[in-house]
Design a protein around this motif. Sequence first.
Motif, PDB file in Angstrom:
ATOM      1  N   ASP A 142       0.795  -1.421   0.136  1.00  0.00           N
ATOM      2  CA  ASP A 142       0.095  -0.018   0.065  1.00  0.00           C
ATOM      3  C   ASP A 142       0.746   1.163  -0.025  1.00  0.00           C
ATOM      4  N   ASP A 143       0.112   2.513  -0.209  1.00  0.00           N
ATOM      5  CA  ASP A 143       0.794   3.920  -0.413  1.00  0.00           C
ATOM      6  C   ASP A 143       1.413   4.131   1.035  1.00  0.00           C
ATOM      7  N   GLU A 144       0.836   3.846   2.013  1.00  0.00           N
ATOM      8  CA  GLU A 144       1.286   4.314   3.131  1.00  0.00           C
ATOM      9  C   GLU A 144       2.720   3.709   3.572  1.00  0.00           C
ATOM     10  N   GLU A 145       2.965   2.379   3.254  1.00  0.00           N
ATOM     11  CA  GLU A 145       4.271   1.833   3.652  1.00  0.00           C
ATOM     12  C   GLU A 145       5.292   2.453   2.678  1.00  0.00           C
ATOM     13  N   VAL A 146       5.103   2.867   1.474  1.00  0.00           N
ATOM     14  CA  VAL A 146       5.832   3.527   0.642  1.00  0.00           C
ATOM     15  C   VAL A 146       6.310   5.001   1.239  1.00  0.00           C
ATOM     16  N   ALA A 147       5.195   5.473   1.575  1.00  0.00           N
ATOM     17  CA  ALA A 147       5.527   6.956   2.029  1.00  0.00           C
ATOM     18  C   ALA A 147       6.206   7.101   3.244  1.00  0.00           C
ATOM     19  N   ALA A 148       5.894   5.964   4.091  1.00  0.00           N
ATOM     20  CA  ALA A 148       7.044   5.923   5.352  1.00  0.00           C
ATOM     21  C   ALA A 148       8.261   5.740   4.972  1.00  0.00           C
ATOM     22  N   TRP A 149       8.653   4.891   4.158  1.00  0.00           N
ATOM     23  CA  TRP A 149      10.110   4.783   3.576  1.00  0.00           C
ATOM     24  C   TRP A 149      10.651   5.821   3.038  1.00  0.00           C
ATOM     25  N   ARG A 150       9.722   6.648   2.145  1.00  0.00           N
ATOM     26  CA  ARG A 150      10.359   7.967   1.590  1.00  0.00           C
ATOM     27  C   ARG A 150      10.840   9.056   2.650  1.00  0.00           C
ATOM     28  N   ARG A 151      10.147   8.831   3.782  1.00  0.00           N
ATOM     29  CA  ARG A 151      10.609   9.800   4.800  1.00  0.00           C
ATOM     30  C   ARG A 151      12.076   9.324   5.329  1.00  0.00           C
ATOM     31  N   ARG A 152      12.565   8.096   5.003  1.00  0.00           N
ATOM     32  CA  ARG A 152      13.858   7.695   5.585  1.00  0.00           C
ATOM     33  C   ARG A 152      14.757   7.819   4.414  1.00  0.00           C
ATOM     34  N   ASP A 153      14.518   8.491   3.438  1.00  0.00           N
ATOM     35  CA  ASP A 153      15.184   8.748   2.283  1.00  0.00           C
ATOM     36  C   ASP A 153      16.680   8.979   2.464  1.00  0.00           C
ATOM     37  N   PRO A 154      17.729   8.079   1.998  1.00  0.00           N
ATOM     38  CA  PRO A 154      19.225   7.976   2.358  1.00  0.00           C
ATOM     39  C   PRO A 154      19.897   9.311   1.990  1.00  0.00           C
ATOM     40  N   ILE A 155      19.449   9.871   0.842  1.00  0.00           N
ATOM     41  CA  ILE A 155      20.133  11.243   0.319  1.00  0.00           C
ATOM     42  C   ILE A 155      19.690  12.266   1.236  1.00  0.00           C
ATOM     43  N   ASP A 156      18.590  12.243   1.305  1.00  0.00           N
ATOM     44  CA  ASP A 156      18.075  13.640   2.414  1.00  0.00           C
ATOM     45  C   ASP A 156      18.679  13.451   3.891  1.00  0.00           C
ATOM     46  N   ARG A 157      18.741  12.174   4.448  1.00  0.00           N
ATOM     47  CA  ARG A 157      19.545  11.878   5.625  1.00  0.00           C
ATOM     48  C   ARG A 157      20.956  12.551   5.628  1.00  0.00           C
ATOM     49  N   MET A 158      21.721  12.146   4.572  1.00  0.00           N
ATOM     50  CA  MET A 158      23.136  12.300   4.443  1.00  0.00           C
ATOM     51  C   MET A 158      23.285  13.819   4.491  1.00  0.00           C
ATOM     52  N   GLU A 159      22.481  14.555   3.669  1.00  0.00           N
ATOM     53  CA  GLU A 159      22.412  15.922   3.192  1.00  0.00           C
ATOM     54  C   GLU A 159      22.160  16.500   4.350  1.00  0.00           C
ATOM     55  N   ALA A 160      21.251  16.500   5.191  1.00  0.00           N
ATOM     56  CA  ALA A 160      20.835  16.901   6.540  1.00  0.00           C
ATOM     57  C   ALA A 160      22.092  16.940   7.420  1.00  0.00           C
ATOM     58  N   TYR A 161      22.621  15.543   7.762  1.00  0.00           N
ATOM     59  CA  TYR A 161      23.770  15.673   8.385  1.00  0.00           C
ATOM     60  C   TYR A 161      24.975  16.440   7.958  1.00  0.00           C
ATOM     61  N   LEU A 162      25.193  16.470   6.569  1.00  0.00           N
ATOM     62  CA  LEU A 162      26.413  17.442   6.134  1.00  0.00           C
ATOM     63  C   LEU A 162      26.091  18.923   6.307  1.00  0.00           C
ATOM     64  N   ARG A 163      24.889  19.276   6.065  1.00  0.00           N
ATOM     65  CA  ARG A 163      24.438  20.566   6.265  1.00  0.00           C
ATOM     66  C   ARG A 163      24.734  21.240   7.707  1.00  0.00           C
ATOM     67  N   GLY A 164      23.928  20.189   8.670  1.00  0.00           N
ATOM     68  CA  GLY A 164      23.918  20.657  10.129  1.00  0.00           C
ATOM     69  C   GLY A 164      25.430  20.635  10.815  1.00  0.00           C
ATOM     70  N   ASN A 165      26.271  20.014  10.178  1.00  0.00           N
ATOM     71  CA  ASN A 165      27.475  20.147  10.574  1.00  0.00           C
ATOM     72  C   ASN A 165      28.780  20.887   9.849  1.00  0.00           C
ATOM     73  N   GLY A 166      28.048  21.722   9.089  1.00  0.00           N
ATOM     74  CA  GLY A 166      28.987  22.561   8.211  1.00  0.00           C
ATOM     75  C   GLY A 166      29.790  21.961   7.276  1.00  0.00           C
ATOM     76  N   LEU A 167      29.531  20.847   6.618  1.00  0.00           N
ATOM     77  CA  LEU A 167      30.303  20.149   5.689  1.00  0.00           C
ATOM     78  C   LEU A 167      29.846  20.166   4.205  1.00  0.00           C
ATOM     79  N   ILE A 168      28.817  20.966   4.081  1.00  0.00           N
ATOM     80  CA  ILE A 168      28.408  21.148   2.723  1.00  0.00           C
ATOM     81  C   ILE A 168      27.616  22.374   2.725  1.00  0.00           C
ATOM     82  N   ASP A 169      27.632  23.294   1.533  1.00  0.00           N
ATOM     83  CA  ASP A 169      26.720  24.489   1.505  1.00  0.00           C
ATOM     84  C   ASP A 169      26.017  24.300   0.290  1.00  0.00           C
TER      85      ASP A 169
END
Length: 362
Positions: free
Chosen positions: A267-294
Motif C-alpha cells: 500500500d501507499d502508506e508503506e511506501v510513504a513511510a520509507w520515503r521519509r527515511r530517504d538516504p540522500i535527504d538523511r546524509m544531506e541533513a547531516y552534512l548541512r547540520g555539521n557545516g560540511l556542505i553548503d
Amino acid sequence: MLPSPQPLGLIDPDGKRTAYRGHPLPPPEVLRELHRRMVIGRRFDRQAGALTRQGRLAVYPSSHGQEACQIGGVLALGPGDWLFPTYRDSVALLTRGIDPVEVLTLLRGSWHSGYDPYRYKTGPQCTPLATNALHAVGLADAARRRGDDVAVLVLMGDGATSEGDAHEAFNFAAVYGAPVVFLIQNNGWAISVPLEKQSKAPTLAHKAVGYGIPGRLVDGNDAAIVYAVVHDALEKARGGGGPTVVEAVTYRIEAHTNADDPTRYRDDEEVAAWRRRDPIDRMEAYLRGNGLIDDAALDGVRAEAEEVAAGVRERMRADDHVAPAELFAHVYAEQTPQLREQAALLAAELAADADVDQEVPA
C-alpha cells in the motif's frame, strides 16, 4: 557472532548522529563522496527509468531507495577487490567507475554484459538469484589460495537468501575461509513476496551463524554505517579473518521492474513511510547540520548529476550494434554440437527474414 537486535546506525533519519559508537563515523571527505555518489546515482536511475518508458531499454530494475547500500558497499572496496552485482545494482556499477552506457547494455538486451569484468574487477550483472554468490566465493577462494591481497563483495537481495545457491556459497566460504563479504540488501520484497513469507529467522543476518560466519545488521538507508561495516568486514577478510554476512535493511521505492505493478501487493502508506527515511535527504541533513556542505557545493553536485543524465540520454539515442550470431561466440572455447545446431537455426531464421524484407515492395 550474533547480529545486534536492532539495525546499527551512525546517522539517524533526521540527519543526527546516533548514540552508537561501535564504529567511528567515516571522515568528512568520505561522507561528502557518499552523498555525491547517491545524488548522481539517483539521477542516473531516474534517467534509466525514462529510457525504459521510451523503449530504449528492454527492462530496468530501479535502485531508488537503495543507494546507500550499493554506494556505501562499493566505496568501501579496496583497489584490488572484486565486486559481484545483481540486476538491480546499476548504481553500484556506475559508482565502480563503469561507463553508464556500458552499465545499461545488458538491460538494453544487446549483449551479455557491456563492460570488461577484468578491467573493472566486477563480475557481470547477475539476473538469476544468488548465482553470483557462488562466483564470488570461487574467485575469493582462488585469491586466498594464491595468497593475493584481495577481498570480494557480493551484492544480494532478500529473495536471493531463499535460494539454495546462497546457502552453498555461505557454507563453502565459511569452511574454506574465503575472503568474501555478503551484503544482503533486504528491501522487504522478493518481487511480490514479503520477507515474512521467505524466512522465520529473526533477521537474515542470523542465518550466517548457522554456517559459523559473523552476521551484522545495519540500517541500509544510512550510507555511513554501510560503508563503515563493509569496510571493516573487507579488511578482516583480506587479513585472513574469513567471510561476513551484512544485512542492510532498506526499501525498494519503485516497482520491481517496469513490468511490475506494486500496488497489487503493497500500500501507499508503506511506501510513504520509507520515503521519509530517504538516504540522500538523511546524509544531506547531516552534512548541512555539521557545516560540511553548503548551497554552492550542493548545486555543483546536482549539476554534475544532470550532466551524467544528459550524456546517457544523448548516447542512448544512437542505434545499438546488434549481431545475434555473437550469442554463441563466447559460451565455450570449442562450441558443442548443440550450440552449433542452435547457431545454424538462428542463421537460417535471419536469412529467411532478410529474404522476406527484400520481397516487400518499397
